[in-house]
Scaffold this motif. Structure first.
Motif, PDB file in Angstrom:
ATOM      1  N   TYR A  72     -78.190 -51.566  27.276  1.00 45.71           N
ATOM      2  CA  TYR A  72     -76.871 -52.052  26.863  1.00 45.71           C
ATOM      3  C   TYR A  72     -75.870 -51.980  28.013  1.00 45.71           C
ATOM      4  N   PHE A  73     -75.768 -50.819  28.635  1.00 46.97           N
ATOM      5  CA  PHE A  73     -74.749 -50.645  29.668  1.00 46.97           C
ATOM      6  C   PHE A  73     -75.092 -51.358  30.972  1.00 46.97           C
ATOM      7  N   ALA A  74     -76.382 -51.661  31.197  1.00 47.65           N
ATOM      8  CA  ALA A  74     -76.744 -52.425  32.390  1.00 47.65           C
ATOM      9  C   ALA A  74     -76.068 -53.788  32.387  1.00 47.65           C
ATOM     10  N   PHE A  75     -75.813 -54.327  31.179  1.00 53.43           N
ATOM     11  CA  PHE A  75     -75.057 -55.584  31.080  1.00 53.43           C
ATOM     12  C   PHE A  75     -73.573 -55.325  30.873  1.00 53.43           C
ATOM     13  N   MET A  76     -73.227 -54.412  29.960  1.00 52.75           N
ATOM     14  CA  MET A  76     -71.831 -54.294  29.542  1.00 52.75           C
ATOM     15  C   MET A  76     -70.931 -53.693  30.611  1.00 52.75           C
ATOM     16  N   LEU A  77     -71.424 -52.778  31.403  1.00 47.94           N
ATOM     17  CA  LEU A  77     -70.579 -52.199  32.456  1.00 47.94           C
ATOM     18  C   LEU A  77     -70.118 -53.258  33.461  1.00 47.94           C
ATOM     19  N   PRO A  78     -71.024 -54.030  34.063  1.00 49.98           N
ATOM     20  CA  PRO A  78     -70.547 -55.086  34.976  1.00 49.98           C
ATOM     21  C   PRO A  78     -69.765 -56.178  34.256  1.00 49.98           C
ATOM     22  N   ALA A  79     -70.127 -56.464  33.001  1.00 51.05           N
ATOM     23  CA  ALA A  79     -69.401 -57.498  32.253  1.00 51.05           C
ATOM     24  C   ALA A  79     -67.962 -57.061  32.002  1.00 51.05           C
ATOM     25  N   PHE A  80     -67.773 -55.793  31.599  1.00 48.22           N
ATOM     26  CA  PHE A  80     -66.407 -55.317  31.367  1.00 48.22           C
ATOM     27  C   PHE A  80     -65.619 -55.296  32.671  1.00 48.22           C
ATOM     28  N   CYS A  81     -66.238 -54.832  33.760  1.00 48.69           N
ATOM     29  CA  CYS A  81     -65.533 -54.795  35.048  1.00 48.69           C
ATOM     30  C   CYS A  81     -65.098 -56.195  35.470  1.00 48.69           C
ATOM     31  N   ALA A  82     -65.961 -57.178  35.234  1.00 43.83           N
ATOM     32  CA  ALA A  82     -65.609 -58.560  35.571  1.00 43.83           C
ATOM     33  C   ALA A  82     -64.466 -59.052  34.694  1.00 43.83           C
ATOM     34  N   PHE A  83     -64.527 -58.746  33.397  1.00 37.13           N
ATOM     35  CA  PHE A  83     -63.453 -59.133  32.479  1.00 37.13           C
ATOM     36  C   PHE A  83     -62.137 -58.473  32.881  1.00 37.13           C
ATOM     37  N   TYR A  84     -62.195 -57.193  33.218  1.00 39.84           N
ATOM     38  CA  TYR A  84     -60.977 -56.468  33.589  1.00 39.84           C
ATOM     39  C   TYR A  84     -60.390 -57.031  34.872  1.00 39.84           C
TER      40      TYR A  84
END
Length: 443
Positions: free
Chosen positions: A82-94
């Motif tokens: 889960y976090f392998a996708f969500m961590l970079p995805a959130f950083c990109a969104f932020y």
């Protein structure tokens, strides 16, 4: 740097001292960083983008990280997956909503409110007109829940904009005006059993009422306010299920308000705080905001059992501009089709769960959804920046930004809902400005 260091220390503390994986500790640290950014900007500028970023961090990072430690069986995929996708995805969104380059000064937004105050002193009647329009819209929305957005929800939202008009214009009757708006909101909450509007408009009221008074909003006061808001959230979550059980039927149209029951439940919880302030209830309340359950379920199904949608999500950007009378079968907002297609989660008439725009990025593009997350954040920020540029010519535009972004505050929705809310509201406001001007009313 002064906000990165505390987040880094928190990361080390959680990773070394608690049973968190490095991904989960990093998720908690990023949430802490987003919180610090939001708190530091609140009262100094219009911290709308920071607020959206913080809420997203809670729903997509912090709460899932806690859930993986407390109740991992509720998550459909492993924490690392889960976090392998969500961590970079959130950083990109932020990064998308915050932007790059030079930051505006701490008081850069204060002149906007000074300009709108001077502007509204010469347009006192506009706030009253919006109040009347808003009450009419609220009546339609209450009596005809399925009424088109343009005659129900959007006019009803003018009620809240009218409160901002009253506040900033320093109208003689502003307290009465704002009181009417608050009573209408509370009445709708009791009637519908839906508490979302109460919280979202409350957040927007703080974000847009606080700039210009930074001296009164100390870091301690802002932090205490967050704690109070969390306690109110626990209180509402403790009565919501029981209230809906007694006032809702099987269909959305089978709902009734019961003010006596609402008061009875609130009184009971205040008299018995142990029903609210306990670990089990706190966890159940927090997990209610766990968007990781939906995204994780999608990751378990896509692409193993369902192929990537290959960009179908981008069609949602066009839907708001196509009237339903031209396209009778235009997809409805609410995410029902996404949940059915991309997850194994149940969906019923009386509940609404959504994949979130970042989750939609994954089911469409896989790990390419990280780039989509940045684009979505950039889209929200661009609209906000354009609103500020318009406010330089028409000061009152600044007071319409809450209405434009009410549907974008949380990740508990889908792209069609967030973008549709933003686009439809923008079209409605533009038509309203144009129409009232033709009748000699300057909004």
């Amino acid at each position: 740097m002064k906000r990165v260091l505390p987040a880094f220390l928190l990361f080390l503390g959680i990773y070394q001292g608690a049973d968190f994986t490095v991904y989960e500790a990093l998720a908690a640290a990023l949430s802490a960083y987003a919180f610090q950014q939001c708190i530091s900007r609140l009262g100094r500028t219009i911290a709308l983008m920071e607020c959206i970023g913080f809420i997203a961090s809670v729903e997509l990072l912090l709460v899932p990280a806690i859930t993986y430690r407390v109740f991992p069986a509720s998550m459909s995929v492993e924490s690392t997956t889960y976090f392998a996708f969500m961590l970079p995805a959130f950083c990109a969104f932020y990064a998308g909503i915050r932007g790059f380059g030079k930051r505006p000064s701490a008081c850069s937004h204060v002149p906007y409110f000074q300009a709108v105050a001077a502007y509204l002193r010469q347009n006192q009647a506009s706030g009253t007109m919006l109040l009347i329009m808003g009450l009419a819209g609220f009546t339609v929305r209450t009596l005809v829940p399925d009424a088109p957005t343009m005659v129900g929800l959007l006019p009803a939202n003018c009620l809240f904009v009218s409160a901002f008009y009253a506040w900033r214009s320093q109208s003689t009757y502003r307290l009465i005006h704002i009181g009417v708006v608050v009573v209408a909101l509370l009445a709708y909450t009791v009637w519908s059993g839906m508490f979302g509007d109460l919280f979202l408009w409350g957040i927007l009221a703080v974000v847009f009422a606080s700039p210009g008074i930074p001296g009164l909003l100390t870091t301690r006061l802002k932090s205490v306010s967050v704690v109070v808001a969390f306690l109110l959230l626990l209180l509402i979550q403790s009565i919501k299920g029981e209230y809906r059980y007694n006032t809702w039927g099987q269909q959305r149209t089978e709902r009734r308000g019961d003010a006596h029951l609402m008061v009875e439940l609130l009184t009971d919880r205040l008299a018995n705080p142990s029903k609210v302030l306990n670990a089990d209830h706190a966890f159940l309340s927090i997990v209610r905001f766990n968007q990781g359950i939906m995204v994780g379920s999608a990751m378990a199904k896509v692409p193993l059992h369902e192929s990537y949608a290959q960009g179908d999500v981008l069609l949602s950007l066009l839907y708001p501009f196509i009237p339903r009378f031209i396209w009778p079968h235009k997809p409805q907002t609410g995410g029902y089709e996404n949940i059915r297609r991309f997850t194994t989660l149940p969906q019923s008439e009386n509940t609404s769960i959504n994949l979130s725009p970042l989750g939609e990025g994954y089911v469409n593009f896989g790990f390419g959804g990280v780039l989509f997350a940045w684009f979505y954040g950039f889209l929200l920020r661009s609209g906000f920046q354009y609103g500020l540029s318009l406010a330089g010519r028409i000061p009152s535009v600044i007071l319409w930004l809450p209405m434009l972004y009410i549907g974008c505050l949380t990740m508990e929705t889908d792209l069609l809902s967030t973008w549709g809310s933003l686009a439809n509201s923008a079209v409605f406001v533009a038509l309203l400005f144009w129409g009232t001007k033709r009748f000699g009313v300057q909004l």
